[in-house]
Structures are given as C-alpha cells and as structure tokens.
Design a protein around this motif. Structure first.
Motif, PDB file in Angstrom:
ATOM      1  N   TRP A  16       1.176  -1.128  -0.308  1.00 14.44           N
ATOM      2  CA  TRP A  16      -0.018   0.120   0.684  1.00 14.44           C
ATOM      3  C   TRP A  16       0.457   0.971   0.282  1.00 14.44           C
ATOM      4  CZ3 TRP A  16      -0.472  -3.400   4.151  1.00 14.44           C
ATOM      5  CH2 TRP A  16       0.617  -3.269   5.532  1.00 14.44           C
ATOM      6  N   PRO A  17       0.665   1.710  -0.449  1.00  9.95           N
ATOM      7  CA  PRO A  17       0.900   3.876  -0.681  1.00  9.95           C
ATOM      8  C   PRO A  17       1.239   4.276   1.186  1.00  9.95           C
ATOM      9  CG  PRO A  17      -0.917   3.877  -1.291  1.00  9.95           C
ATOM     10  CD  PRO A  17      -1.023   2.187  -0.720  1.00  9.95           C
ATOM     11  N   ILE A  18       2.483   4.338   1.951  1.00  9.72           N
ATOM     12  CA  ILE A  18       2.255   5.109   2.914  1.00  9.72           C
ATOM     13  C   ILE A  18       2.316   6.549   3.280  1.00  9.72           C
ATOM     14  CG2 ILE A  18       4.719   4.853   3.161  1.00  9.72           C
ATOM     15  CD1 ILE A  18       2.590   3.891   5.479  1.00  9.72           C
ATOM     16  N   VAL A  19       3.119   7.308   2.071  1.00  9.91           N
ATOM     17  CA  VAL A  19       2.762   8.404   2.276  1.00  9.91           C
ATOM     18  C   VAL A  19       1.121   9.336   2.667  1.00  9.91           C
ATOM     19  CG1 VAL A  19       3.289  10.813   1.461  1.00  9.91           C
ATOM     20  CG2 VAL A  19       5.097   9.195   1.533  1.00  9.91           C
ATOM     21  N   PRO A  20       0.896   9.151   1.959  1.00 10.94           N
ATOM     22  CA  PRO A  20      -0.784   9.782   2.664  1.00 10.94           C
ATOM     23  C   PRO A  20      -1.864   9.106   3.739  1.00 10.94           C
ATOM     24  CG  PRO A  20      -0.483   8.068   0.322  1.00 10.94           C
ATOM     25  CD  PRO A  20       0.158   7.721   0.293  1.00 10.94           C
ATOM     26  N   VAL A  21      -0.893   7.356   3.798  1.00  6.94           N
ATOM     27  CA  VAL A  21      -1.677   7.103   5.239  1.00  6.94           C
ATOM     28  C   VAL A  21      -0.999   7.578   6.518  1.00  6.94           C
ATOM     29  CG1 VAL A  21      -1.830   5.064   6.638  1.00  6.94           C
ATOM     30  CG2 VAL A  21      -1.820   5.018   4.323  1.00  6.94           C
ATOM     31  N   ILE A  22       0.149   8.155   6.801  1.00  4.98           N
ATOM     32  CA  ILE A  22       0.733   8.629   7.809  1.00  4.98           C
ATOM     33  C   ILE A  22       0.401  10.011   7.676  1.00  4.98           C
ATOM     34  CG2 ILE A  22       3.145   9.881   8.703  1.00  4.98           C
ATOM     35  CD1 ILE A  22       2.472   6.646   8.940  1.00  4.98           C
ATOM     36  N   ARG A  23       0.095  10.979   6.635  1.00  4.34           N
ATOM     37  CA  ARG A  23      -0.559  12.266   6.647  1.00  4.34           C
ATOM     38  C   ARG A  23      -1.356  12.777   7.255  1.00  4.34           C
ATOM     39  NH1 ARG A  23       1.725  14.534   0.448  1.00  4.34           N
ATOM     40  NH2 ARG A  23       3.501  14.716   1.024  1.00  4.34           N
ATOM     41  N   ARG A  24      -2.245  11.535   6.566  1.00  4.54           N
ATOM     42  CA  ARG A  24      -4.114  11.265   7.266  1.00  4.54           C
ATOM     43  C   ARG A  24      -3.459  11.411   8.700  1.00  4.54           C
ATOM     44  NH1 ARG A  24      -7.721   7.355   8.336  1.00  4.54           N
ATOM     45  NH2 ARG A  24      -9.604   8.040   8.050  1.00  4.54           N
ATOM     46  N   ALA A  25      -2.604  10.361   9.616  1.00  6.16           N
ATOM     47  CA  ALA A  25      -2.868  10.159  10.414  1.00  6.16           C
ATOM     48  C   ALA A  25      -2.627  10.991  11.743  1.00  6.16           C
ATOM     49  CB  ALA A  25      -1.582   8.190  10.879  1.00  6.16           C
ATOM     50  N   GLU A  26      -1.678  11.866  10.961  1.00  6.56           N
ATOM     51  CA  GLU A  26      -0.743  12.911  11.087  1.00  6.56           C
ATOM     52  C   GLU A  26      -1.662  13.708  12.048  1.00  6.56           C
ATOM     53  OE1 GLU A  26       3.810  12.168  11.598  1.00  6.56           O
ATOM     54  OE2 GLU A  26       3.220  13.433   9.884  1.00  6.56           O
ATOM     55  N   ASN A  27      -2.649  14.577  11.316  1.00 11.11           N
ATOM     56  CA  ASN A  27      -3.748  15.137  10.898  1.00 11.11           C
ATOM     57  C   ASN A  27      -4.439  14.542  11.946  1.00 11.11           C
ATOM     58  OD1 ASN A  27      -1.935  16.732   8.933  1.00 11.11           O
ATOM     59  ND2 ASN A  27      -3.751  15.887   6.820  1.00 11.11           N
ATOM     60  N   ILE A  28      -5.215  13.660  11.821  1.00 12.72           N
ATOM     61  CA  ILE A  28      -6.155  12.683  12.964  1.00 12.72           C
ATOM     62  C   ILE A  28      -5.958  13.607  14.551  1.00 12.72           C
ATOM     63  CG2 ILE A  28      -7.337  10.763  12.979  1.00 12.72           C
ATOM     64  CD1 ILE A  28      -7.601  10.407  11.163  1.00 12.72           C
ATOM     65  N   LEU A  29      -4.822  12.911  14.518  1.00 13.17           N
ATOM     66  CA  LEU A  29      -4.052  12.852  15.965  1.00 13.17           C
ATOM     67  C   LEU A  29      -3.667  14.547  16.266  1.00 13.17           C
ATOM     68  CD1 LEU A  29      -2.580  12.167  17.867  1.00 13.17           C
ATOM     69  CD2 LEU A  29      -0.096  12.295  16.763  1.00 13.17           C
ATOM     70  N   PHE A  30      -3.613  15.276  15.079  1.00 16.38           N
ATOM     71  CA  PHE A  30      -3.265  16.451  15.961  1.00 16.38           C
ATOM     72  C   PHE A  30      -5.006  17.550  16.006  1.00 16.38           C
ATOM     73  CE2 PHE A  30      -2.039  21.205  15.238  1.00 16.38           C
ATOM     74  CZ  PHE A  30      -0.732  20.839  16.396  1.00 16.38           C
ATOM     75  N   GLU A  31      -5.887  17.110  15.237  1.00 13.12           N
ATOM     76  CA  GLU A  31      -7.174  17.140  15.576  1.00 13.12           C
ATOM     77  C   GLU A  31      -7.435  16.729  17.253  1.00 13.12           C
ATOM     78  OE1 GLU A  31     -10.389  19.466  15.565  1.00 13.12           O
ATOM     79  OE2 GLU A  31      -8.392  19.131  14.165  1.00 13.12           O
ATOM     80  N   TRP A  32      -6.868  16.024  17.308  1.00 16.17           N
ATOM     81  CA  TRP A  32      -6.965  14.618  18.759  1.00 16.17           C
ATOM     82  C   TRP A  32      -6.897  16.255  19.527  1.00 16.17           C
ATOM     83  CZ3 TRP A  32      -5.167  12.597  22.488  1.00 16.17           C
ATOM     84  CH2 TRP A  32      -5.734  12.161  23.467  1.00 16.17           C
ATOM     85  N   LEU A  33      -5.946  15.837  19.577  1.00 18.00           N
ATOM     86  CA  LEU A  33      -4.642  16.829  20.603  1.00 18.00           C
ATOM     87  C   LEU A  33      -5.045  18.379  20.892  1.00 18.00           C
ATOM     88  CD1 LEU A  33      -1.182  16.275  19.730  1.00 18.00           C
ATOM     89  CD2 LEU A  33      -2.293  15.274  21.702  1.00 18.00           C
ATOM     90  N   ARG A  34      -5.778  18.858  19.515  1.00 15.15           N
ATOM     91  CA  ARG A  34      -6.472  20.680  19.659  1.00 15.15           C
ATOM     92  C   ARG A  34      -7.630  20.508  20.160  1.00 15.15           C
ATOM     93  NH1 ARG A  34      -5.050  22.848  14.775  1.00 15.15           N
ATOM     94  NH2 ARG A  34      -6.003  21.330  13.040  1.00 15.15           N
TER      95      ARG A  34
END
Length: 231
Positions: A16-34
């Motif tokens: 599977w392609p990993i770059v879009p997965v990591i970007r999305r996961a980091e955005n979801i995490l940061f929104e959770w932190l916010r």
C-alpha cells in the motif's frame, strides 16, 4: 539454484502507499490533540514533531528500530512541556495507530496473495508498525516479523533469517519483495535471499535504482511478480 518455497514482503509502499496514510494519521492525531489537550497542540506542530523524531533517530539507534517508541517519546515530551496529563499519551497513540492502519491496498495485492498462498509460504518483514490484523490481511500470511518487536531492523540479516526460520525454509529458498533498494534489495541479498525490487508506478516516476544495486528482478506490481516466479 534452489527451488522457491516462500515469498517475503515488505509492507509500506509495497502493498500500500504509505505517505498519504501517515499524513492523514498525523492530521487526525493533531485534531485530537487540539480538541482534547489544546495546551499541547498550541506548543507544537506536525512539522515540529516530525523534526524532533528525525533528530532522535539521527542520534539514538534504538529509535531507528522502534518507530512506535519514537512517536511515543516525542508525544510524551510535548505533554510534559505543556504540563498536561501524560496519561493521555496512550490515548493519543491509539488515535494515531487506528488511523495508521486504515490503509488502501494496491488493487493487485489481495488477489495475487490469494493465488500465491496455496503454492508458496508467505511472510511479511517490515521496519514499520503496521498491524496486519487491523488491516485485515493477516490471514494471508504464515508469519509476520516487525523490527520493533524483533529488535533488529532491515537491512540486518537477522530479521530476514527470522522470517525464514518461522517458515522453516533456508534463505536460498525465499524471495524478498520490497521497494527500498538498500534496506530491501541489498539487505535481502546479503542475507542469502533472492530480491525483487517493487517499483510501483503509482508512486511516481522519480524512484531510481542506484547503479550498484542489482535486484534479481524488477516488478511494477504483484501480477508481474507472479509471472516472474512462474517463468
């Protein structure tokens, strides 16, 4: 030349392609932190956490093997600096892990693995932290070796040999398939396996093979891999 009895796979950018997965996961995490720990989100950015992880990887080899521990320690630092409850770090890690395992498999993966499975032993060998159970493809593999739990990472020969041992085969009876010329191709060949460079066209035309790297084959997807194995 030994008969091929098993195929070992890298995961990220191979299945599977990993770059879009990591970007999305980091955005979801940061929104959770916010939403849940704004004191942390206001003090550090996604890019800031990424830079801190890179700095730790450059100075401490432990974090080159255990990427989960690397992400955890950077979050822990951020929580401590913000004076937030560090007990929430585990929850934050779970938020990231769930999103990190929401991958989109390349369309050839499940059909090809399904066709290979009756004829060959299959295993995964990865430096990443993907959970094949969560992704839903663990049943297609006879063994899965991850650097963070094994304690050695590619290109160390030990991690390739561990997968061969789990399948009860010799390295010469296995093919390793991966996208990284050095970690996957050179690493596997030095460990005594044949190596296929997976150069997926979906990931763009910029991927090149260093002149000194000589894979046993180059494939653009698992269908090409099947043809090569059966030739």
């Amino acid at each position: 030349m030994s008969v091929i009895k098993a195929v070992l796979f890298d995961l990220d950018d191979t299945l599977w392609p990993i770059v879009p997965v990591i970007r999305r996961a980091e955005n979801i995490l940061f929104e959770w932190l916010r939403q849940n720990v704004p004191g942390v989100a206001s003090r550090i950015s996604i890019d800031g956490m990424r830079a801190r992880r890179q700095a730790l990887m450059d100075t401490d080899p432990v974090y080159q093997i255990d990427l989960r521990a690397l992400r955890h320690v950077v979050l822990l630092e951020a929580f401590n600096e913000a004076g937030e409850d560090v007990r929430l770090v585990e929850e934050a890690m779970e938020v990231f892990s769930r999103a990190r395992n929401e991958v989109t498999l390349f369309p050839d993966v499940v059909p090809a693995l399904g066709r290979m499975r009756p004829k060959l032993a299959l295993a995964s060998v990865s430096n990443g932290v993907a959970d094949l159970e969560a992704i839903g493809i663990a049943h297609l593999f006879d063994a899965s070796i991850a650097a963070y739990s094994f304690g050695r990472a590619k290109p160390d020969a030990a991690i390739f040999h561990a997968a061969c041992d789990a399948l009860k085969i010799r390295p010469a009876e296995a093919i390793y398939v991966g996208d990284d010329p050095l970690l996957d191709v050179v690493g596997a060949q030095k460990a005594g396996l044949r190596a296929v460079w997976m150069n997926r066209h979906e990931l763009g035309p910029s991927r090149t093979l260093p002149e000194h790297v000589r894979p046993d084959a180059i494939c653009g997807d698992l269908i090409e891999l099947e043809r090569w194995i059966g030739h």
